[in-house]
Design an enzyme around this catalytic site. Structure first.
Site: not given
Ligand SMILES: Cc1cc2nc3c(=O)[nH]c(=O)nc-3n(C[C@H](O)[C@H](O)[C@H](O)COP(=O)(O)OP(=O)(O)OC[C@H]3O[C@@H](n4cnc5c(N)ncnc54)[C@H](O)[C@@H]3O)c2cc1C
Length: 553
Positions: A405
């Site tokens: 989220e």
């Molecule tokens: C168990 C689980 C359940 C989930 N359930 C859902 C769901 O029901 N529906 C859904 O749509 N999604 C869901 N998600 C997805 C979740 O919302 C994403 O994992 C989350 O938004 C982060 O995206 P990412 O994993 O691609 O990380 P990334 O966006 O690749 O981020 C990697 C790292 O880089 C940092 N980062 C990225 N951009 C920036 C920036 N501009 N400035 C500084 N730091 C940055 C992040 O904070 C993080 O530390 C779920 C994830 C998990 C693990």
């Protein structure tokens, strides 16, 4: 106190962002729930203790049918229908009460995530943005628990940068053809409906997609480090055919559906983090009383008492923030007539009202859970590191709450960016401080604004420090005002927690301010805050130990 401008630019009379100006009037807190509301919360708490907690190993093994049957039972008790308007078959309760009920149901992370997604972000887009026809078609199934719901925004290459999503929606004669992969979808294994975001020629658009539509498949379960009882899998859309009437809100305006569902989702997620934090404190208190070392229960040692007290104080602050935000959200939503033809527009503005409070509340509560889970494990010593004691599961399950989220980094950036773009930082330049924490925050904002102006959003460290200061300010204010409103033993406990939290936050505020001043070339600015020397630790630890955990429900 200075006059309070409309800080978020939202509808006149609503109060999101008011805390930044030192405004603390009409603060809602859990003590204000009436007897009927408390009864509902207690029913939810006892459901979670009696039905969910005894089957955690079976849930984590994803025993066939078990999670679905628990969610259905919770729905039969009305817990998924709490806040939907009565016109849609819901109970029409306030969002604060629905959230307190969710908190009470959230002692275990897997159940909390499953139920929280089903009753929250999988449903709210239909309630807030759905046509009457869509509401009639889907809400009865979802509210009753006959069907489960999911929310599908993330993709393999689009997480934090959610609007870079690649899933396509092409027009057909009578609807849309969706192609793409949605990643990390909670409840995917069980859901019959998915709120899906895809790109049309007009931009990001939201749809309700049924599992049974041609071209929809669900991938295998992800192997996660925690939340093993929850389902997380990919949703594959291979030319999935979605009828025209399943488009939510306005074509090309799906980002508003996505982000406003998440505004409310983050508000709720704070409650979903406090549930397991409460469980962690319960296990920590019980264990500390029973475990003896050096001939005494470890609960008598100062450092163990300090851990319990700090966790409880941060919990109290998080809880105070959460329900204060609940009051703001309820105030905003009460202005909306659900029967009005423009209700979606009004709901959108109501959900935007709490965007800042929801983000800082999510960050603060999930970091409260991190502290409580970590210290509960530490109090268990080596035993905490084994699966024989319940804290290992709480610790593993807690980790993801700082990721989903919106990661806590993204929420921190979001707060500073929004305050900059809405001109709030600029409005704060003329604001009078109401206390020394507020003064430190205002001086930091001035230093950053005078040095960088709107360019401050390009300095992520400054953004994060200002967001942290806003968050701690909200926490300190909310805990302090709530504590002065409460009476009896809860009032005494609250005042001790608020005072201890003010100590902790004071250190964090001073460190953040020093960094802002340093980066803005004003290193000589004074940053120290008064301190009462942590004298409340013992009183709080005693209350936690006597109650076998956090003493307020
Ligand atoms: C168990 C689980 C359940 C989930 N359930 C859902 C769901 O029901 N529906 C859904 O749509 N999604 C869901 N998600 C997805 C979740 O919302 C994403 O994992 C989350 O938004 C982060 O995206 P990412 O994993 O691609 O990380 P990334 O966006 O690749 O981020 C990697 C790292 O880089 C940092 N980062 C990225 N951009 C920036 C920036 N501009 N400035 C500084 N730091 C940055 C992040 O904070 C993080 O530390 C779920 C994830 C998990 C693990």
């Amino acid at each position: 106190m200075s006059a309070m401008p409309d800080p978020t630019g939202a509808t006149q009379g609503l109060r999101g962002g008011a805390f930044l100006f030192g405004e603390t009037e009409d603060l809602f807190s859990p003590e204000q729930f009436d007897a009927d509301s408390r009864l509902m919360v207690e029913t939810a708490y006892s459901f979670c203790k009696k039905e969910v907690l005894p089957v955690l190993d079976r849930l984590d093994a994803q025993e066939d049918g078990l999670m679905e049957s628990l969610v259905r039972k919770a729905c039969e008790l009305g817990f998924a229908a709490c806040e939907a308007p009565e016109r849609c078959g819901g109970l029409g309760l306030t969002k604060s009460l629905a959230t307190r009920i969710l908190e009470a149901l959230s002692l275990n992370g897997s159940f909390s995530t499953t139920f929280g997604v089903h009753a929250g972000i999988a449903q709210s887009p239909i309630v807030l943005f759905g046509s009457d026809a869509l509401r009639e078609k889907y809400l009865p199934h979802l509210l009753s628990g006959e069907w489960m719901g999911a929310y599908a925004l993330s993709e393999p290459n689009s997480g934090s940068d959610a609007l870079s999503l690649q899933t396509k929606a092409e027009r057909t004669a009578d609807g849309y053809r969706l192609t793409g992969t949605k990643m990390w979808i909670s409840n995917a294994k069980w859901a019959q409906t998915f709120i899906v975001f895809a790109r049309t020629n007009e931009g990001v658009t939201a749809f309700v997609v049924e599992r049974s539509f041609p071209g929809v498949t669900v991938g295998p379960e992800e192997h996660k480090m925690g939340l093993k009882g929850s389902s997380t899998a990919r949703l594959e859309l291979e030319g999935a055919l979605v009828p025209e009437e399943n488009l939510l809100y306005v074509e090309g305006e799906g980002h508003r559906v996505a982000f406003n569902a998440l505004n409310l989702g983050r508000f709720k997620l704070a409650a979903m983090a406090l549930g397991p934090a409460r469980a962690a404190l319960h296990h920590a208190a019980q264990y500390a009383k029973q475990r003896k070392q050096f001939g005494r229960p470890i609960s008598e040692f100062g450092l163990i008492r300090e851990k319990l007290a700090r966790c409880a104080a941060m919990f109290y602050a998080a809880e105070s923030m959460l329900y204060r935000t609940g009051g703001i959200v309820d105030h905003a939503f009460q202005q909306v007539d659900d029967a009005a033809p423009d209700r979606a527009e009004k709901y959108r503005r109501a959900a935007e009202e709490c965007a800042i409070e929801a983000s800082i509340g999510k960050v603060f509560a999930t970091e409260t859970l991190a502290l409580c889970a970590d210290e509960a494990l530490q109090i268990h010593g080596g035993y905490g590191f084994t699966e024989e004691f319940p804290v290992a599961r709480i610790y593993r399950d807690a980790r993801v709450t700082r990721i989903y989220e919106g990661t806590n980094e993204i929420n921190r950036i979001f707060v500073a960016t929004r305050l900059t773009k809405k001109g709030v930082f600029q409005q704060l330049l003329d604001c009078e401080a109401t206390d020394e924490c507020h003064d430190l925050f205002l001086r930091s904002v001035r230093a950053a604004w005078e040095t960088m102006g709107e360019n401050l959003i390009s300095d992520q460290q400054i953004c994060a420090r200002l967001s942290d200061m806003a968050m701690n300010l909200y926490a300190v204010q909310s805990a302090a005002v709530r504590a002065t409103q409460a009476t009896g033993p809860q009032g005494e406990f609250g005042r001790a927690c608020a005072a201890l939290w003010r100590e902790q936050a004071g250190v964090a505020l001073a460190a953040a301010a020093a960094e802002v001043f340093g980066r803005c070339g004003k290193a000589g600015e004074p940053v120290s805050l008064s301190s009462s020397g942590g004298k409340d630790v013992d009183a709080i630890a005693t209350a936690v130990l006597e109650s076998d955990g956090y003493p307020i429900l």
